[in-house]
Design a protein around this motif. Structure first.
Motif, PDB file in Angstrom:
ATOM      1  N   LYS A  84       0.830  -1.203   0.000  1.00  0.00           N
ATOM      2  CA  LYS A  84       0.000   0.000   0.000  1.00  0.00           C
ATOM      3  C   LYS A  84       0.864   1.252   0.000  1.00  0.00           C
ATOM      4  O   LYS A  84       0.675   2.169  -0.766  1.00  0.00           O
ATOM      5  CB  LYS A  84      -0.873   0.020   1.253  1.00  0.00           C
ATOM      6  N   ASN A  85       1.862   1.241   0.897  1.00  0.00           N
ATOM      7  CA  ASN A  85       2.760   2.398   0.962  1.00  0.00           C
ATOM      8  C   ASN A  85       3.457   2.595  -0.358  1.00  0.00           C
ATOM      9  O   ASN A  85       3.663   3.691  -0.826  1.00  0.00           O
ATOM     10  CB  ASN A  85       3.812   2.209   2.056  1.00  0.00           C
ATOM     11  N   ASP A  86       3.827   1.483  -0.950  1.00  0.00           N
ATOM     12  CA  ASP A  86       4.543   1.512  -2.210  1.00  0.00           C
ATOM     13  C   ASP A  86       3.713   2.195  -3.286  1.00  0.00           C
ATOM     14  O   ASP A  86       4.215   2.879  -4.147  1.00  0.00           O
ATOM     15  CB  ASP A  86       4.830   0.052  -2.605  1.00  0.00           C
ATOM     16  N   ALA A  87       2.426   1.979  -3.195  1.00  0.00           N
ATOM     17  CA  ALA A  87       1.555   2.485  -4.256  1.00  0.00           C
ATOM     18  C   ALA A  87       1.262   3.974  -4.101  1.00  0.00           C
ATOM     19  O   ALA A  87       0.469   4.519  -4.807  1.00  0.00           O
ATOM     20  CB  ALA A  87       0.269   1.707  -4.239  1.00  0.00           C
ATOM     21  N   GLY A  88       1.916   4.630  -3.161  1.00  0.00           N
ATOM     22  CA  GLY A  88       1.672   6.070  -3.002  1.00  0.00           C
ATOM     23  C   GLY A  88       0.557   6.275  -1.995  1.00  0.00           C
ATOM     24  O   GLY A  88      -0.323   5.456  -1.843  1.00  0.00           O
ATOM     25  N   THR A  89       0.632   7.426  -1.328  1.00  0.00           N
ATOM     26  CA  THR A  89      -0.312   7.644  -0.233  1.00  0.00           C
ATOM     27  C   THR A  89      -1.644   8.162  -0.709  1.00  0.00           C
ATOM     28  O   THR A  89      -2.511   8.433   0.089  1.00  0.00           O
ATOM     29  CB  THR A  89       0.286   8.682   0.732  1.00  0.00           C
ATOM     30  N   ILE A 127      -0.040  12.734 -17.452  1.00  0.00           N
ATOM     31  CA  ILE A 127      -1.221  11.876 -17.294  1.00  0.00           C
ATOM     32  C   ILE A 127      -1.568  11.731 -15.807  1.00  0.00           C
ATOM     33  O   ILE A 127      -2.734  11.817 -15.404  1.00  0.00           O
ATOM     34  CB  ILE A 127      -0.979  10.497 -17.962  1.00  0.00           C
ATOM     35  N   LEU A 128      -0.526  11.573 -14.988  1.00  0.00           N
ATOM     36  CA  LEU A 128      -0.777  11.435 -13.550  1.00  0.00           C
ATOM     37  C   LEU A 128      -1.379  12.731 -12.969  1.00  0.00           C
ATOM     38  O   LEU A 128      -2.218  12.679 -12.072  1.00  0.00           O
ATOM     39  CB  LEU A 128       0.524  11.095 -12.815  1.00  0.00           C
ATOM     40  N   SER A 129      -0.949  13.881 -13.484  1.00  0.00           N
ATOM     41  CA  SER A 129      -1.504  15.154 -13.002  1.00  0.00           C
ATOM     42  C   SER A 129      -3.007  15.201 -13.252  1.00  0.00           C
ATOM     43  O   SER A 129      -3.780  15.593 -12.393  1.00  0.00           O
ATOM     44  CB  SER A 129      -0.854  16.328 -13.733  1.00  0.00           C
ATOM     45  N   ALA A 154       3.866   4.668  -8.495  1.00  0.00           N
ATOM     46  CA  ALA A 154       5.036   3.929  -7.993  1.00  0.00           C
ATOM     47  C   ALA A 154       6.023   3.692  -9.130  1.00  0.00           C
ATOM     48  O   ALA A 154       7.237   3.843  -8.976  1.00  0.00           O
ATOM     49  CB  ALA A 154       4.580   2.604  -7.401  1.00  0.00           C
ATOM     50  N   PHE A 155       5.479   3.387 -10.326  1.00  0.00           N
ATOM     51  CA  PHE A 155       6.354   3.133 -11.475  1.00  0.00           C
ATOM     52  C   PHE A 155       7.070   4.428 -11.890  1.00  0.00           C
ATOM     53  O   PHE A 155       8.247   4.434 -12.222  1.00  0.00           O
ATOM     54  CB  PHE A 155       5.533   2.560 -12.644  1.00  0.00           C
ATOM     55  N   TYR A 156       6.319   5.549 -11.803  1.00  0.00           N
ATOM     56  CA  TYR A 156       6.887   6.856 -12.168  1.00  0.00           C
ATOM     57  C   TYR A 156       8.145   7.137 -11.340  1.00  0.00           C
ATOM     58  O   TYR A 156       9.144   7.638 -11.848  1.00  0.00           O
ATOM     59  CB  TYR A 156       5.830   7.945 -11.931  1.00  0.00           C
ATOM     60  N   GLU A 157       8.067   6.808 -10.034  1.00  0.00           N
ATOM     61  CA  GLU A 157       9.205   7.057  -9.139  1.00  0.00           C
ATOM     62  C   GLU A 157      10.465   6.314  -9.613  1.00  0.00           C
ATOM     63  O   GLU A 157      11.581   6.772  -9.425  1.00  0.00           O
ATOM     64  CB  GLU A 157       8.882   6.603  -7.697  1.00  0.00           C
ATOM     65  N   THR A 158      10.266   5.133 -10.246  1.00  0.00           N
ATOM     66  CA  THR A 158      11.427   4.305 -10.628  1.00  0.00           C
ATOM     67  C   THR A 158      11.976   4.662 -12.004  1.00  0.00           C
ATOM     68  O   THR A 158      13.066   4.240 -12.368  1.00  0.00           O
ATOM     69  CB  THR A 158      11.035   2.811 -10.631  1.00  0.00           C
TER      70      THR A 158
END
Length: 869
Positions: free
Chosen positions: A5-10, A114-116, A97-101
């Motif tokens: 869950k944490n991994d997936a962003g808050t 797209i995320l915005s 989460a993928f964006y961070e990597t």
């Protein structure tokens, strides 16, 4: 599971993780509810989400582009979330989460966009997204970083991008709001262009009214800079006047090299009523400079006003009887009207002066000797008793208003009178004729300065008041030195001192002049206990207040000194200084402060609540919203306030809606005009005249006629009714008393000072207006202006063109080119403009040189105009 869950962003915990059985069933059920088309779209998008996470950049790019295409082309109703966004919501955490990597690349920016968009539809409380997101979140982040004193460079880069985007896409208000939040409005100047600067500045100037100081000044300053940048000089000048910044006014003149435009600037300055000297730096050519200075000095105002009167066909002089229309009333009242009492003759003098103001002819004072009315002006003069003659002689000045040469010639005969009251009236008349009109040879100063040190106090008051009216706002050093001598004279009577202080206050209105302030303070401190209880003494704190009119915190030093005064006058002084200093600013905190003083229930002797009530109106008259709110607050004061507050409320309502008869205020005043307390009734009657001043409003005229029959036995109230009738028909309906002009954007300080002085005198009707100082009513001349639109050609000759006149519409922040007026009628100029009216040219043949069609507007021919054959 929690790690995932944490991994997936808050943001929200609906990232696709293993769910219990119940949720699985629910998901299946949801899928079954979808139509085939929606199901296909959902699966398609889930596939794109997987592809985005592929290691092959080519696949990633195709998936992102397809996803973007789906989002952009989804046409959903405006109220619900578009379907692609709805189906992508559960994958927000995964994608984030993928964006961070991802390594830095164009694809990463693509995904960020797209995320915005996705983040707009879902964001947990308190979380801010680090992508190009809503400006509001940047403002939040900015505030947080400011408090933590963290670096803000990266935020400011984002702000640059967002502002640039907003300005290119017609979203100027959003750009301005964001820059206000991050305290960097200067950025705006480089982003405005020819297409959007007008809309941007309109938003800035409108927002300034609702901003606390000193932000409002900053915002107006930016608008001024933008207008100068695009050479929109007339608008820049209006902002310079609003800021009361003479350096800016000079800069507008020096930056512009078009003589016609400079003439238009001069008309704007003349209407604003300030004294302004042009020098060779602003206008190089001597002849041109003289022409322009003449416009600023209002030397041709009388001519234009009479042109308007001829055009509307109202040159025929009117007698007071034409105004009273006693024949429309039933028997008893009209019978009482024929009795020749001094009080009624005095009322007729004022009515005659107000109605024929500026027309140069009437049926009482200027009628030829052999006319049927009953002899020459001399006869009418002597139908008034003692101090009544002062007002009668001065009324000639009002009738010849602005026409200095002819006025002085006609008033001259009264200087040879043996009666001091007549001489006093003549001196006051000279001041009135010169009101708002400046002259190189200063005839008023030459005539009046000999009389200010005479023995007789009525003659002195006439001369002193005349100087105050003629030189209001002029800051004339010569007058200052001679009048301050009178203030410091221990032998001078109280009434002379009071009028001297008021005249100094008017001449130095809004100047914060310390020497004048000191002279008035010393005069106040020298008053004895018994004098401090006199109504006239209350004019001294008002004079002190006028020096700081609209100057806000610059009054504080003087306010501190006023705390040392005798307690009889201390609070009165405090309220008056506060209300004058914040007049026309719309400062909500000051209105609350004044309301707080009005809420107290005090003993009978307290007088300071009167100016506090007037102060509420003075501060709140700045913009429509505050104005309506204060009308409601004043209604409450009527219900719960003590008598001394109730007596001031009608006057405050009169100031709020001056020359603008609002129906709700009219009804309130009509109710109060029958009040059991005669002081309240008198104030209400005078205010009915003020709100209808110069409008010829038939409903108010009817109310006042009925009141004249209702009060036919009460001489004092009947006098007030007559004054109000004169005001309603001010200048036969061609004049206004509203101190605001240029679409309610600019406030003329001298006009407001004149009104406030008259209203303060009305706080004690019995001592002032009904006593022997009724000539304080003439202070109102400072606010009298023709409510006209006069179009002139390049040689300043009147030019008749069709214009549309209608109710003004607020178009701030609206997209496109919305209509600025509604319910218009087309007339040929010159035309009259009522309160809240706006005009626009109905022809393409001419281009106006002023952004606001009001007063004198110069038209130049449009070189691109082609007549339709």
């Amino acid at each position: 599971m929690s790690d995932q869950k944490n991994d997936a962003g808050t943001s929200q915990a609906n990232a696709p993780v293993k769910e219990p059985k119940k949720k699985e069933d629910q998901k299946k059920k949801d899928d079954e509810d979808l139509s085939e088309e929606d199901l296909a779209l959902k699966q398609q998008l889930e596939l794109y989400v997987e592809r985005v996470q592929d290691s092959d950049p080519g696949l990633q790019k195709v998936a992102l582009e397809s996803m973007r295409h789906e989002i952009r082309t989804s046409t959903s109703s405006m109220t619900s979330v578009p379907k692609p966004l709805k189906f992508l919501r559960p994958h927000y955490g995964t994608l984030k989460a993928f964006y961070e990597t991802m390594p830095e690349s164009d694809l990463k920016k693509y995904l960020a966009d797209i995320l915005s968009v996705l983040a707009l539809t879902m964001s947990a409380e308190g979380e801010r997204v680090a992508f190009k997101n809503l400006a509001g979140e940047i403002a939040q982040e900015y505030g947080k970083r400011q408090s933590e004193e963290a670096a803000i460079e990266d935020l400011m880069e984002l702000v640059q991008q967002i502002v640039s985007f907003h300005m290119k896409h017609n979203a100027e208000p959003e750009a301005v709001d964001l820059l206000m939040e991050v305290e960097d409005l200067d950025l705006l100047v480089e982003h405005v262009d020819k297409t959007n600067f007008k809309r941007t500045c309109l938003y800035l100037t409108s927002a300034a009214r609702y901003l606390p100081g000193p932000d409002d000044m900053l915002v107006l300053d930016i608008a001024y800079t933008i207008y100068l940048k695009f050479e929109e000089f007339a608008s820049a000048l209006q902002i310079a006047l609003s800021l009361d910044n003479m350096q800016h006014v000079r800069q507008v003149f020096t930056s512009c090299d078009n003589q016609l435009k400079k003439m238009q600037f001069c008309y704007i300055l003349a209407r604003h009523g300030i004294t302004f000297e042009l020098d060779d730096e602003m206008v190089a050519d001597d002849d041109e400079r003289e022409t322009l200075q003449d416009i600023i000095n209002n030397t041709k105002l009388s001519e234009s006003y009479l042109t308007l009167a001829r055009d509307i066909e109202v040159m025929e002089p009117k007698s007071p009887e034409d105004i009273y229309k006693a024949h429309l009333l039933d028997g008893r009242a009209s019978a009482g009207a024929s009795v020749d009492s001094a009080r009624q003759n005095l009322a007729a003098t004022f009515v005659n002066a107000f109605v024929n103001a500026g027309f140069g002819q009437d049926k009482l004072m200027t009628a030829p000797a052999d006319s049927s009315i009953g002899g020459s002006s001399g006869n009418w003069l002597f139908k008034n008793k003692e101090h009544g003659k002062t007002s009668a002689a001065a009324s000639l000045g009002m009738i010849l208003l602005w026409d200095v040469d002819s006025g002085l010639a006609q008033i001259d005969k009264y200087f040879h009178s043996n009666d001091n009251h007549v001489i006093a009236g003549a001196l006051l008349g000279v001041g009135i004729v010169n009101c708002g009109v400046k002259n190189d040879c200063d005839p008023a100063l030459a005539l009046l300065s000999d009389y200010i040190s005479k023995e007789d106090s009525s003659v002195r008051i006439g001369a002193i008041m005349g100087l105050g009216i003629a030189y209001a706002g002029a800051q004339n050093e010569q007058i200052r030195s001679s009048l301050t001598l009178i203030l410091n004279d221990a032998k001078a009577p109280l009434d002379v001192i009071a009028f001297t202080a008021i005249s100094l206050g008017l001449i130095y209105v809004g100047s914060c002049n310390e020497e004048v302030a000191q002279a008035i303070i010393f005069a106040l401190m020298d008053r004895s206990e018994s004098e401090l209880g006199e109504p006239l003494t209350r004019l001294l704190p008002l004079a002190l207040g006028l020096l700081y009119l609209g100057k806000q915190e610059r009054v504080e030093a003087t306010a501190e000194v006023s705390k040392t005064f005798n307690e009889k006058i201390r609070k009165y002084c405090d309220m008056t200084l506060l209300s004058c200093a914040y007049a026309g600013t719309g400062n909500v905190l000051k209105v609350q402060n004044l309301l707080g003083h009005c809420a107290q229930h005090l003993e009978k002797g307290e007088t300071h609540q009167g100016p506090a009530v007037l102060g509420i109106a003075m501060v709140a008259m700045a913009e429509e919203l505050g104005l309506d709110m204060s009308i409601r607050s004043l209604e409450h004061l009527l219900q719960y306030g003590e008598q001394n507050i109730r007596r001031a409320v009608p006057l405050a309502l009169g100031l709020l809606c001056i020359s603008n008869p609002k129906v709700n205020v009219m009804d309130t005043l009509s109710r109060l005009s029958h009040d059991s307390d005669s002081e309240v009734a008198m104030a209400a009657v005078i205010s009915l005249g003020l709100i209808g001043a110069g409008t010829n409003n038939a409903r108010i005229a009817g109310m006042l006629r009925n009141l004249s029959s209702y009060y036919y036995k009460d001489a004092s109230l009947l006098f007030c009714v007559r004054i109000a009738q004169g005001l309603v028909h001010l200048g036969k309906g061609l004049l206004t008393l509203n101190p605001y002009h240029s679409d309610r954007f600019l406030l003329s300080p001298t006009a407001l000072a004149g009104l406030v002085t008259m209203l303060h005198a009305c706080l004690d009707m019995k001592a002032m207006v009904l006593g022997k100082y009724h000539y304080v009513l003439y202070f109102i001349v400072l606010a009298m202006q023709p409510r006209m639109l006069m179009t002139v050609d390049e040689n300043l000759k009147p030019l008749s063109v069709p214009v549309r006149v209608g109710q003004a519409v607020d178009v701030v922040g609206q997209a496109g080119r919305p209509k600025t007026i509604t319910g218009f009628q087309t007339h040929s100029t010159p035309v009259l403009l009522a309160a809240g009216d706006r005009a626009e040219l109905a022809t393409e043949k001419y281009i106006p040189l002023s952004p606001i069609l009001e007063g004198h507007v110069i038209l130049k021919e449009n070189p691109d105009y082609r007549e339709d054959s």
